[in-house]
Design an enzyme around this catalytic site. Structure first.
Site, PDB file in Angstrom:
ATOM      1  CD1 TRP A 117      41.798  36.623  31.884  1.00 51.88           C
ATOM      2  CD2 TRP A 117      41.092  37.296  29.870  1.00 51.88           C
ATOM      3  NE1 TRP A 117      41.592  35.498  31.116  1.00 51.88           N
ATOM      4  CE2 TRP A 117      41.165  35.874  29.881  1.00 51.88           C
ATOM      5  CE3 TRP A 117      40.690  37.936  28.701  1.00 51.88           C
ATOM      6  CZ2 TRP A 117      40.840  35.102  28.774  1.00 51.88           C
ATOM      7  CZ3 TRP A 117      40.360  37.172  27.602  1.00 51.88           C
ATOM      8  CH2 TRP A 117      40.433  35.772  27.649  1.00 51.88           C
ATOM      9  CG  ASP A 190      36.619  41.542  32.676  1.00 53.88           C
ATOM     10  OD1 ASP A 190      35.674  40.781  32.977  1.00 53.88           O
ATOM     11  OD2 ASP A 190      37.468  41.246  31.815  1.00 53.88           O
ATOM     12  CE  LYS A 214      35.345  33.335  32.083  1.00 50.93           C
ATOM     13  NZ  LYS A 214      36.171  32.347  31.448  1.00 50.93           N
TER      14      LYS A 214
END
Lengths: 378, 378
Positions: A117, A190, A214
């Protein structure tokens, strides 16, 4: 074949869902959403049908803002924005809003690379300015977090970007790093896959962002929490809908917000408060993760290779020492109501994502199954 | 005080909801969503909880693509993209993807201005290139569509942008304009507030886009239908998540799509097929609009000032000749279960948005109320 799951035995056929995202939601949130689907609080409309400018949705939005601020103890000088596009869009929206913030410097940002990511994030930023990789664990297979003392931060960076929980490899920052307040830079995190699972130290961070799918709610909602001195630096090419100042001043309603996703997120926030807030859910998350990692470390059949100091509480990848048994493992797990355990293709093996909505009983059921699978594989 | 609405008398307390968006959805769609909330087709998971890469969501997405292609008769050389950010974000995403498409020319586009939404669109495009206002009805109060013969199109424009139904003023293109195929330009249509209410002539258009929250589904989903030769012209500063080529090649899953919104849209597409598809719903829409406009034109108490040739079938603004009665009208309407009728602040008065999901009975109930209100106001 199916077992009651997600802590609500009454919900027929619910499974223990270990998906990395979109992922399990509390059954009581889903039940409330189902009950209110045709008429929210008796108003004669579904939340999906409400004008975002009406008083009904206005009250839903205000409550969601207030609950989230309370849950994360967001300081007054931070704004909460509900946006769209997920963390991948925000990977562009962050530099658009921030990389030009330091007057007199060329647009530049530091990135710490700890997995897939953060690799994606830094690639995207290169469209808008210069990127310095301050640290990377790629050569070591992304199995740890590089010590802050070893980061090579730029003097002229607008910000330093981290991915504070890497969903695929399962490494997590267990402390928000402190960078010099006088450096002129600021931390951008993030936090997509561990937001609301633990407190955030806002004294050490300027921007936190997260895709909802999530720990927050349905995919399609992006949460951005930004310090108010960082709102006014957007590049001229920033789309109006993604300009933090404009979104903030419009209370996240410059464009029509993803109203239903915000409503579900609000129900999740209420559920979290009933679990004792972030402190309560963090205790549960620690217990769940410890149980699973302890079992993995005690087993000769399964292995997790991540540096124990950096293991994620949310995403627990593990390998079978005999990879030829992977498909048999997944099939047998599914037959026991334990689903979405397949590891990401970049890592292989298995991954158990045990987000806030996964009850301890789900982790216990997984371990029980793993023991049994090991026994029967002998 | 409340009446059964949206064609399902069994749904207690449902209202006739005239919101301009987010707006009414078919009650049977909402009922199915409620029924499937905790376990979709008995799979043990909510649609919100499914990995977007799993076979369950894969089947939902494939069905939605197929049904939409069938409903709108989308030709094979057009791609359907499910994106995020609504039409307001797409106002930037269109020029990012398209304004640089003509090699050897300065980035430039033509815009036809027919109301608030096309004003916003052209403002946003100015961030990415030159904008030529090919025509505008602003001086006439946006009460008509300017004839194509009078448009001052540029020789070197990448595209000409229209808003084919202006939600606020209630004007609609009843035919997709034909611009010369040899001009090198192409029509881009923001069809947010009338998509799926009528057929689209894809031989006359290169790109159609629409926010979902009128005729498609929940806010937070954006539909883009783009001719495949227009996919490869994105400016370098285009965020990856909004690059049409990348979204298209990834089947709208480059980033996690708004899965639940796509699922609801899919249920709406199935519902539309049960109404006889776009042809069937168009007949119903014509009947509803004619009934309401005929009544308005027959009344001395109410007025709609839009050129009859350009009146929108979806959004019907009207004024009370005595504006001091506005609040009384809205209050009495609400008491009859007719809600969200207040006009946009730029126009004032009332607005009845009668999208696909509004049954004829809702329009009849509105007219009955309006007659009565006129009588009791005498």
């Amino acid at each position: 074949m199916q077992i009651p799951g997600q802590g609500q035995p009454g919900a027929a056929g619910r499974l223990y869902n270990f998906s990395a995202g979109p992922s399990a939601l509390p059954a009581e949130v889903l039940q409330q959403a189902a009950d209110e689907m045709l008429s929210w609080h008796g108003c004669g409309m579904s939340v999906m049908e409400m004008s975002h400018r009406g008083k009904e949705f206005g009250s839903i939005l205000a409550q969601a803002f207030a609950d989230l601020r309370e849950l994360l103890a967001v300081p007054d000088n931070f704004r909460i924005l509900f946006m769209q596009g997920g963390a991948i869009a925000e990977n562009a929206i962050v530099p658009m809003n921030l990389i030009g913030r330091r007057a007199g410097f060329t647009p530049k940002a530091d990135y710490v690379v700890t997995g897939t990511w953060s690799i994606k994030s830094q690639e995207e930023a290169r469209k808008y300015g210069e990127v310095n990789i301050a640290a990377s664990t790629e050569a070591q297979g992304f199995l740890s977090i590089p010590p802050v003392a070893e980061w090579r931060l730029s003097d002229d960076a607008a910000y330093v970007h981290l991915c504070t929980n890497e969903t695929i490899v399962g490494v997590e920052y267990h402390e928000m790093p402190m960078i010099g307040q006088d450096s002129g830079s600021v931390v951008v995190a993030d936090a997509s896959s561990h937001i609301l699972s633990r407190p955030i130290d806002f004294s050490r961070v300027g921007v936190v962002y997260a895709g909802a799918q999530k720990n927050i709610g349905p995919a399609g909602l992006t949460l951005v929490i930004v310090r108010d001195d960082l709102l006014d630096h957007a590049l001229p090419i920033t789309p109006t809908a993604f300009n933090w100042r404009i979104v903030s001043d419009a209370d996240s309603m410059y464009n029509t917000p993803p109203t239903y996703a915000i409503y579900i997120a609000g129900l999740v926030f209420q559920w979290l408060k009933r679990q004792g807030g972030v402190a309560g859910i963090e205790r549960a998350n620690i217990a769940k993760a410890q149980l699973l990692y302890d079992y993995l470390d005690s087993s000769a059949f399964y292995v997790n290779r991540v540096d124990p100091a950096c293991r994620s509480r949310m995403n627990v990848p593990f390998q079978l020492r005999d990879a030829t048994r992977n498909d048999a493992f997944l099939e047998a797990a599914r037959a026991r109501g334990l689903v979405q355990l397949k590891g990401h293709k970049l890592v292989g093996g298995m991954r158990a994502s045990i987000y806030n909505a996964m009850p301890l009983a789900g982790v216990q059921a997984l371990i029980e199954f793993m023991r049994e699978f090991e026994r029967t594989s002998a």
